[in-house]
Motif scaffolding. Structure first.
Motif, PDB file in Angstrom:
ATOM      1  N   ILE A 193      11.022   8.129   5.264  1.00  0.00           N
ATOM      2  CA  ILE A 193      11.211   9.429   5.907  1.00  0.00           C
ATOM      3  C   ILE A 193      10.934   9.240   7.388  1.00  0.00           C
ATOM      4  N   THR A 194      11.902   9.541   8.190  1.00  0.00           N
ATOM      5  CA  THR A 194      11.798   9.305   9.623  1.00  0.00           C
ATOM      6  C   THR A 194      10.580  10.016  10.196  1.00  0.00           C
ATOM      7  N   GLY A 195       9.776   9.260  10.935  1.00  0.00           N
ATOM      8  CA  GLY A 195       8.607   9.833  11.592  1.00  0.00           C
ATOM      9  C   GLY A 195       7.372   9.890  10.732  1.00  0.00           C
ATOM     10  N   ILE A 196       7.460   9.466   9.451  1.00  0.00           N
ATOM     11  CA  ILE A 196       6.318   9.547   8.538  1.00  0.00           C
ATOM     12  C   ILE A 196       6.116   8.195   7.852  1.00  0.00           C
ATOM     13  N   LEU A 197       4.884   7.700   7.878  1.00  0.00           N
ATOM     14  CA  LEU A 197       4.503   6.477   7.169  1.00  0.00           C
ATOM     15  C   LEU A 197       3.593   6.873   6.014  1.00  0.00           C
ATOM     16  N   ILE A 198       4.040   6.599   4.768  1.00  0.00           N
ATOM     17  CA  ILE A 198       3.244   6.892   3.580  1.00  0.00           C
ATOM     18  C   ILE A 198       2.705   5.573   3.046  1.00  0.00           C
ATOM     19  N   TYR A 199       1.370   5.444   2.987  1.00  0.00           N
ATOM     20  CA  TYR A 199       0.731   4.159   2.687  1.00  0.00           C
ATOM     21  C   TYR A 199      -0.150   4.278   1.449  1.00  0.00           C
ATOM     22  N   ARG A 200      -0.022   3.272   0.561  1.00  0.00           N
ATOM     23  CA  ARG A 200      -0.867   3.188  -0.633  1.00  0.00           C
ATOM     24  C   ARG A 200      -1.564   1.839  -0.662  1.00  0.00           C
ATOM     25  N   PHE A 201      -2.890   1.860  -0.733  1.00  0.00           N
ATOM     26  CA  PHE A 201      -3.742   0.663  -0.777  1.00  0.00           C
ATOM     27  C   PHE A 201      -4.275   0.546  -2.203  1.00  0.00           C
ATOM     28  N   ASN A 202      -3.863  -0.503  -2.920  1.00  0.00           N
ATOM     29  CA  ASN A 202      -4.104  -0.579  -4.366  1.00  0.00           C
ATOM     30  C   ASN A 202      -5.440  -1.233  -4.724  1.00  0.00           C
ATOM     31  N   SER A 203      -6.512  -0.704  -4.152  1.00  0.00           N
ATOM     32  CA  SER A 203      -7.845  -1.175  -4.498  1.00  0.00           C
ATOM     33  C   SER A 203      -8.863  -0.160  -3.999  1.00  0.00           C
ATOM     34  N   PRO A 204      -9.994  -0.024  -4.682  1.00  0.00           N
ATOM     35  CA  PRO A 204     -11.053   0.854  -4.161  1.00  0.00           C
ATOM     36  C   PRO A 204     -11.530   0.362  -2.797  1.00  0.00           C
ATOM     37  N   LEU A 205     -11.673   1.260  -1.857  1.00  0.00           N
ATOM     38  CA  LEU A 205     -12.151   0.909  -0.527  1.00  0.00           C
ATOM     39  C   LEU A 205     -13.664   0.800  -0.548  1.00  0.00           C
TER      40      LEU A 205
END
Length: 586
Positions: free
Chosen positions: A448-460
């Motif tokens: 989606i232009t202008g939007i970065l959707i990020y998923r980090f697959n581990s507990p921080l």
């Protein structure tokens, strides 16, 4: 409180026996006799491997099997001597005993008692999760290495000479030099035992091949005379109860045995749970890992009390039990009574069993532990698991069983830490139907232009928070078009409150704000809002925006609204399904 003192909590096996069904009696008795027929020769062979008298192997079966039948939760599992367990004990105790047979036996009992103690501690601390700690690839490498170690060590018994070398590699390299020392009569007994076992397994697989082979070899020596052939035999065995002696625990000895006993407890438990869980699944019931840890500890303490050595779940005897239709823990009790009958009244024929025949039994039992085809199969399914298994395997061969086990534990820990510290990650996009998906494999999913959707697959947590921050900033900088909003899937990575993580989030928010980028958290709205406020991070229009899920975050993001208006005119993305199906997400 009532549950704490309940019989089902502490003695699930006894509770199961109290509800015994009469229809189970015949198959249980049949299975118990079959298990005893397999366990008798194996116990004697494993006693030789451990370095104690043959009768000690029988002592290690009787009381532990009864104790597990009362305290264990598996209806099929059979406790008894195990190849890997005996190899570990021999590797630890032999150098400490320095050739003193009495001290060797005493050390074996002490290590067995300490192993049981560690199991009880682990059960009290609810460490049954350790059943999943040694991954299957690591255990495969470990068992293959132990099997090769046992087989090479038994070559001296089978061929009739004594190794001067102690290390596995040194023994392998020295084997050709021992060719002139091969004892032909011993070799003949070994070949006879091997042929009988192989023929029995081929033509009568339901028969106890090891018991039949040992009986035939003993019969030959009884008829000819072991002195005439100059073949080593088990020798006379004492009848009745053993001379009771308590394990000794001097401080110096504890220092030498505490870590090996801990390693042994872990390996025994993991191996036992693999067997117990597989047969429990097959028969449609569940077992409790913490309860099994306690049952294993009590069984080992019972073995030490009865002058025996450490035991574990025996997969071959458990398979015999299941194949003969065993229904309950009564199978273990019947098998223990049969072995007790032989131990106390019928030991005279056992003195003619040749040690060469026991060596063949051990080699074939160890061969069943090997699974090199499974190790190579890992290469196609999981290359990291493949290398992990082979590193464990060669570690056992090169540095020994105990260091190999310690290395296997460390490798399992490092593998876990690596997966947590440097986990997989995904950028998310949307398809033409307005459904959020992972980008990369599906060409229909577009950013989606202008939007970065990020998923980090581990507990921080504190040791991967800095990496998370670097990855977000790096991915943002690598976007072909400057993004004005970063949406982070909080469900996948914000699993618990951590001050180091919250500090990192505040720093990341400031870094994004300097670039004119909005920071949005999607998921765990209540928890995230509370954690951010407690960390002194502003929440709302002037701070971090927090929404219940990705779809709500996309709908409410100002940049997304502008993108929606623009793209709906051009017919690029229809976002109506986003509103209608707010939880349709993968």
């Amino acid at each position: 409180m009532n549950n704490f003192f309940s019989l089902a909590r502490w003695m699930p096996g006894l509770v199961s026996l109290l509800g015994y069904q009469r229809a189970w009696l015949l198959p249980d008795v049949r299975a118990g006799i079959s298990v005893a027929a397999v366990a008798l020769p194996v116990a004697i062979a494993y006693a030789e491997l451990t370095g104690v008298g043959a009768i000690v192997g029988l002592y290690s079966c009787i009381l532990p099997m009864i104790v597990y039948a009362l305290f264990g939760s598996s209806r099929q599992l059979i406790m008894g001597p195990d190849a890997a367990t005996c190899a570990v004990i021999a590797a630890v105790v032999t150098p400490l005993a320095a050739g003193d047979a009495a001290r060797h036996w005493q050390l074996v009992m002490t290590m067995t008692a300490m192993t049981g103690f560690w199991c009880l501690v682990a059960s009290r601390l609810k460490l049954g999760i350790l059943a999943d700690f040694l991954s299957r690839p690591i255990l495969m490498g470990l068992l293959n290495g132990v099997a090769i170690t046992i087989m090479v060590g038994q070559l001296s018994s089978v061929l009739g000479f004594t190794f001067a070398q102690s290390g596995l590699i040194e023994r392998l390299l020295a084997v050709p030099s021992y060719g002139a020392q091969v004892h032909l009569s011993t070799l003949g007994i070994s070949i006879l035992t091997l042929v009988i076992m192989l023929l029995s397994r081929y033509f009568r697989p339901q028969w106890p091949s090891s018991l039949l082979a040992l009986a035939m070899a003993a019969l030959v020596l009884w008829f000819v005379g072991p002195e005439r052939l100059n073949v080593a035999v088990v020798g006379s065995l004492s009848n009745g109860l053993p001379n009771f002696q308590l394990p000794e625990f001097p401080p110096g000895l504890i220092r030498e045995l505490v870590l090996p006993a801990l390693n042994l407890a872990m390996v025994s438990f993991v191996s036992m749970m693999l067997t117990a869980r597989s047969f429990a699944t097959k028969n449609g019931y569940d077992i409790d890992a913490d309860n099994e840890f306690r049952a294993l500890g009590l069984a080992n303490i019972a073995s030490a009390f009865s002058q025996g050595f450490a035991i574990s779940g025996a997969d071959s005897r458990t398979a015999v039990n299941d194949a003969n239709g065993g229904k309950s823990q009564l199978v273990s009790i019947v098998a223990a009574l049969v072995i007790a009958l032989v131990t106390f009244f019928l030991t005279a024929p056992l003195q003619y069993i040749p040690t060469a025949a026991l060596g063949i039994v051990l080699i074939l039992a160890s061969f069943s532990l090997t699974d090199f085809r499974g190790l190579w199969a890992l290469y196609k399914s999981d290359s990291s698991a493949f290398w992990l298994a082979w590193v464990t395997f060669f570690s056992v061969l090169l540095v020994g069983v105990i260091p190999g086990i310690a290395l296997a534990v460390l490798l399992g820990l490092f593998q876990f830490l690596r997966n947590v510290m440097r986990p997989t990650e995904h950028l998310m996009g949307m398809n033409d139907e307005g459904v959020v998906h992972t980008m990369g494999r599906n060409e229909e999913v577009k950013a989606i232009t202008g939007i970065l959707i990020y998923r980090f697959n581990s507990p921080l947590t504190y040791f991967n928070a800095a990496y998370f921050k670097r990855r977000v900033l790096l991915l943002l900088a690598s976007e072909p078009q400057p993004a004005k909003c970063v949406i982070i899937d909080a469900v996948a990575c914000f699993t618990h409150q951590d001050i180091s993580v919250m500090t990192m989030v505040g720093e990341l928010h400031k870094a994004l704000k300097r670039q004119g980028v909005h920071m949005v958290m999607a998921g765990r709205r209540g928890q995230m809002t509370q954690w951010l406020k407690q960390a002194g991070i502003r929440v709302g229009e002037e701070g971090i925006l927090v929404y219940p899920d990705l779809y709500q975050a996309l709908r409410m993001t100002h940049r997304y609204q502008q993108q929606h208006l623009t793209d709906s005119k051009e017919g690029v993305i229809d976002t109506s399904d986003v509103v209608r199906n707010p939880i349709n997400r993968s």
